[in-house]
Design an enzyme around this catalytic site. Structure first.
Site, PDB file in Angstrom:
ATOM      1  CG  ASP A 132      -8.928 -22.117  24.660  1.00 26.66           C
ATOM      2  OD1 ASP A 132      -7.883 -23.217  24.082  1.00 26.66           O
ATOM      3  OD2 ASP A 132      -9.271 -21.162  24.492  1.00 26.66           O
ATOM      4  CD1 TRP A 168      -1.738 -16.996  20.672  1.00 24.60           C
ATOM      5  CD2 TRP A 168      -2.168 -16.552  23.288  1.00 24.60           C
ATOM      6  NE1 TRP A 168      -2.848 -15.694  21.142  1.00 24.60           N
ATOM      7  CE2 TRP A 168      -3.290 -15.921  22.096  1.00 24.60           C
ATOM      8  CE3 TRP A 168      -1.730 -16.139  24.374  1.00 24.60           C
ATOM      9  CZ2 TRP A 168      -4.769 -14.999  22.996  1.00 24.60           C
ATOM     10  CZ3 TRP A 168      -3.030 -15.488  24.671  1.00 24.60           C
ATOM     11  CH2 TRP A 168      -4.228 -14.857  23.913  1.00 24.60           C
ATOM     12  CD  GLU A 224      -1.462 -20.800  19.640  1.00 23.68           C
ATOM     13  OE1 GLU A 224      -0.748 -20.495  21.074  1.00 23.68           O
ATOM     14  OE2 GLU A 224      -2.358 -21.868  20.536  1.00 23.68           O
ATOM     15  CG  HIS A 271      -1.055 -24.580  21.543  1.00 23.91           C
ATOM     16  ND1 HIS A 271      -1.381 -23.491  21.982  1.00 23.91           N
ATOM     17  CD2 HIS A 271       0.132 -25.800  21.732  1.00 23.91           C
ATOM     18  CE1 HIS A 271      -0.420 -23.685  22.392  1.00 23.91           C
ATOM     19  NE2 HIS A 271       0.440 -24.355  22.573  1.00 23.91           N
ATOM     20  CG  ASP A 331      -4.068 -24.859  24.609  1.00 25.98           C
ATOM     21  OD1 ASP A 331      -4.275 -24.379  25.208  1.00 25.98           O
ATOM     22  OD2 ASP A 331      -3.842 -22.940  23.367  1.00 25.98           O
ATOM     23  CE  LYS A 359      -7.633 -17.313  20.762  1.00 22.00           C
ATOM     24  NZ  LYS A 359      -7.557 -16.796  22.239  1.00 22.00           N
ATOM     25  CG  ASP A 364      -5.298 -23.304  19.284  1.00 21.41           C
ATOM     26  OD1 ASP A 364      -6.231 -24.142  19.315  1.00 21.41           O
ATOM     27  OD2 ASP A 364      -4.531 -23.442  20.898  1.00 21.41           O
ATOM     28  CG  HIS A 385      -7.036 -20.089  17.853  1.00 17.19           C
ATOM     29  ND1 HIS A 385      -5.013 -19.767  17.801  1.00 17.19           N
ATOM     30  CD2 HIS A 385      -6.718 -20.117  18.925  1.00 17.19           C
ATOM     31  CE1 HIS A 385      -5.093 -19.897  19.445  1.00 17.19           C
ATOM     32  NE2 HIS A 385      -5.917 -20.491  19.251  1.00 17.19           N
ATOM     33  CG  ASP A 433     -13.954 -21.676  24.775  1.00 15.49           C
ATOM     34  OD1 ASP A 433     -13.360 -20.769  24.953  1.00 15.49           O
ATOM     35  OD2 ASP A 433     -13.751 -23.610  24.897  1.00 15.49           O
TER      36      ASP A 433
HETATM   37  C1  RNT Z   1      -4.795 -18.879  23.275  1.00 14.61           C
HETATM   38  C2  RNT Z   1      -3.340 -19.670  23.147  1.00 14.61           C
HETATM   39  C3  RNT Z   1      -2.430 -20.114  23.958  1.00 14.61           C
HETATM   40  C4  RNT Z   1      -3.707 -19.667  25.244  1.00 14.61           C
HETATM   41  C5  RNT Z   1      -2.241 -20.630  26.153  1.00 14.61           C
HETATM   42  C6  RNT Z   1      -2.770 -20.816  27.569  1.00 14.61           C
HETATM   43  O1  RNT Z   1      -6.021 -18.887  22.642  1.00 14.61           O
HETATM   44  O2  RNT Z   1      -4.327 -21.152  22.350  1.00 14.61           O
HETATM   45  O3  RNT Z   1      -2.152 -21.148  23.520  1.00 14.61           O
HETATM   46  O4  RNT Z   1      -4.203 -20.857  25.488  1.00 14.61           O
HETATM   47  O5  RNT Z   1      -0.964 -20.387  25.550  1.00 14.61           O
HETATM   48 ZN    ZN Z   2      -3.042 -22.791  21.634  1.00 15.51          ZN
END
Ligand code: RNT
Ligand code: ZN
Length: 400
Positions: free
Chosen positions: A279, A168, A209, A269, A309, A211, A242, A245, A277
């Site tokens: 996460d 990433w 990955e 993810h 994640d 975003k 993810d 993202h 946010d």
């Molecule tokens: C960040 C990504 C990535 C991280 C991790 C810590 O936006 O999602 O995967 O969360 O690598």
């Molecule tokens: Zn991620």
């Protein structure tokens, strides 16, 4: 309704989740120095008991894994190596720094996954790493990612199960760039250099990955979805989707079948976006059910790696792991228990029956099957796991 609960439990028992180590210590890692997290990531909260050493983190993972039915994997970042007394910079990491993790995983029958850490470092402070305009900075991060792949391949070889190494890249612009192309060209070149060295697929799977944005990189992210999708398809790496993202109304569930047509495998993810946010701890919401449903309905369990994640320091960190992992398993179970009549109605062209059955199936007693699944796997049933977590908190976490 033609549902085979036995088969569903058996299939669920074969699905391994990759538990992200970074929930246990707020994405801190074990390097010396106090670089800020950065990279557009932020952890909030100060619940007591953060793991401060590799052995504390492994103890906490053991505790979490004991409350999650089935056998799983653990996902490490490069910053979690055991580096000894001398500082080891990111362009110096070696498999030997991860021997402790490999031994621990081996004795427990766990697989390991890996990630280069392209943030929380002075050379990432200005928001660019593999796409940096300075070739010396790029070279540093290329070397880090190459070494990460070697570490990952060593993990895969030692444990007899391929290690997914997920790259990433946080690089992005807070304000409107004058040139969006040049950094993307540089990133493409850097990634090609990273992936040059060949490793056997039984040891290593490469993933990248994308975003949409991060804090401080709101206007343009170099490794965007289109960039990574194109890269993964032309280079045959895995694409990591993810859940946090993308635009808030855009779901990764619908991307699974489309991308799997062009890619050999995917990494997910599983996360939960909330406003800015990406996460939050995964809850059993419609989005999660849709993601799990697509993995199962696409018959893609062998091609989709299921990673978690998220990071939350405002609640018990072991609880955060267990809640998210059990939720993903519950969502997969609901998908495995989907009445075949729904698909049959679609094939017969009966849209009314499809909708009616989809809605009726929501109130089927899948919770009974989940409880039985937990019983058979010897983990606490229902909310009983909360008491185990509390005991561990009283005994271990509160004295840290
Ligand atoms: C960040 C990504 C990535 C991280 C991790 C810590 O936006 O999602 O995967 O969360 O690598
Ligand atoms: Zn991620």
């Amino acid at each position: 309704m033609g549902v085979d609960a036995e088969e569903a439990m058996q299939r669920l028992g074969a699905l391994r989740l990759s538990l992200h180590c970074w929930q246990g210590d707020d994405v801190t890692g074990f390097e010396r120095g106090t670089a800020e997290l950065g990279g557009g990531l932020a952890v909030t909260g100060n619940h007591p008991g953060r793991a401060r050493t590799p052995s504390e983190l492994r103890d906490d993972l053991d505790q979490a894994l004991a409350l999650i039915p089935g056998r799983h994997r653990v996902n490490l970042h490069a910053m979690y190596g055991e580096f000894g007394r001398r500082p080891v910079d990111r362009d110096q990491i070696e498999p030997s720094h991860f021997e402790g993790w490999i031994d621990w995983a081996r004795t427990r029958g766990l697989g390991l996954d890996f990630n280069p850490t392209c943030f929380a470092h002075p050379l990432a402070d200005d928001g660019f790493t593999l796409s940096h305009p300075d070739p010396a900075v790029r070279a540093f991060w290329i070397e880090h990612c190459r070494r990460s792949r070697r570490v990952a391949a060593a993990m895969g070889a030692a444990l007899g199960t391929p290690c997914v190494n997920n790259v990433w890249i946080p690089d992005g612009f807070k304000d409107t760039p004058a040139d969006r192309l040049a950094p993307r060209e540089r990133l493409k070149e850097s990634l090609d250099a990273v992936f040059e060295e060949r490793h056997p697929a039984e040891h290593l799977r490469d993933a990248i990955e994308p975003k949409l944005f991060g804090i401080g990189a709101e206007s343009c992210t170099v490794a965007s979805h289109e960039f990574c999708l194109g890269y993964a398809i032309t280079r045959l790496t895995l694409l990591c989707l993810d859940a946090g993202h993308f635009h808030p109304t855009e779901s990764i569930a619908d991307k699974i079948s489309s991308t799997l047509l062009w890619l050999p495998e995917l990494l997910l993810h599983v996360s939960r976006g909330v406003r800015w946010d990406s996460d939050h701890v995964v809850t059993l919401n419609d989005e999660l059910l849709a993601i799990a449903r697509e993995v199962i309905a696409t018959r893609a369990t062998g091609r989709v790696h299921l990673g978690l994640d998220y990071f939350d320091a405002s609640i018990n960190r072991i609880g955060a792991w267990v809640i998210g992992a059990r939720n993903l398993q519950k969502a997969l179970l609901v998908a495995l228990l989907e009445p075949p009549a729904i698909r049959h109605a679609e094939i017969a062209g009966d849209r009314t029956a499809r909708l009616a059955l989809q809605e009726e199936s929501r109130s089927l007693p899948w919770g009974e099957v989940w409880d039985e699944f937990c019983r058979r796997h010897d983990v606490p049933v229902g909310s009983a796991w909360i008491e185990s977590m509390r005991q561990y908190e009283r005994r271990i976490l509160s004295s840290r």
